[in-house]
Design a protein around this motif. Sequence first.
Motif, short mmCIF file in Angstrom:
data_model
loop_
_atom_site.label_atom_id
_atom_site.label_comp_id
_atom_site.label_asym_id
_atom_site.label_seq_id
_atom_site.Cartn_x
_atom_site.Cartn_y
_atom_site.Cartn_z
N ARG A 1 -5.03 -30.40 29.95
CA ARG A 1 -6.33 -30.80 29.38
C ARG A 1 -6.36 -30.67 27.86
NH1 ARG A 1 -11.41 -28.30 32.03
NH2 ARG A 1 -12.27 -29.47 30.30
N ARG B 1 2.83 -25.92 18.72
CA ARG B 1 1.61 -25.66 19.50
C ARG B 1 1.61 -24.27 20.14
NH1 ARG B 1 -1.47 -30.12 21.19
NH2 ARG B 1 -3.05 -28.49 21.23
N GLY C 1 -3.79 -31.12 25.92
CA GLY C 1 -2.76 -31.95 25.31
C GLY C 1 -1.52 -31.18 24.89
#
Length: 162
Positions: free
Chosen positions: A81, A123, A83
């Motif tokens: 959700r 990330r 990404g």
Amino acid sequence: MKLDLHRYDVAIRWTGNRGAGTADSRAYGRDHVVSATGLPDLPGTADPTFHGAPDRWNPEQLLLAALSQCHMLSYLYLAARAGIVVTGYRDAAVGSLRVNRDGSGEFVEAVMHPVVTLADEARRAAADALHEDAHRVCFIARSVNFPVRAEPVAPGADGEDG
């Protein structure tokens, strides 16, 4: 607001009667079979400390496995959700059980040690932060009365690749 209620059914069949039933606490085996429609049987027993067989699953391991599975599945969903592309996930969960003087006992803690491999290492901070959210939405962690934590481990830090 209507709540969704999901039902889960399992069957347990004791297979440890050695002929004398439960004549005394050492007369019987702790072996049993856990089954559910359409799934392979799961060989169960007690922890070896409590006279179980070391080559069968015990309830304590199954509880810890359920916590680890639930955390992973919640985490993967949240990552998708957000990404964040996860390309590998493994966990080495540890649970601590206290046995009381009266023979009762309870889990006092469970700690997940997830190792998450990402497609984009930039990330990492966002990915690591998702573990707290995963804990909050995990059905199993929300259902137990002892602390459950996730302590993420960087890929390679445990001596294995992602």
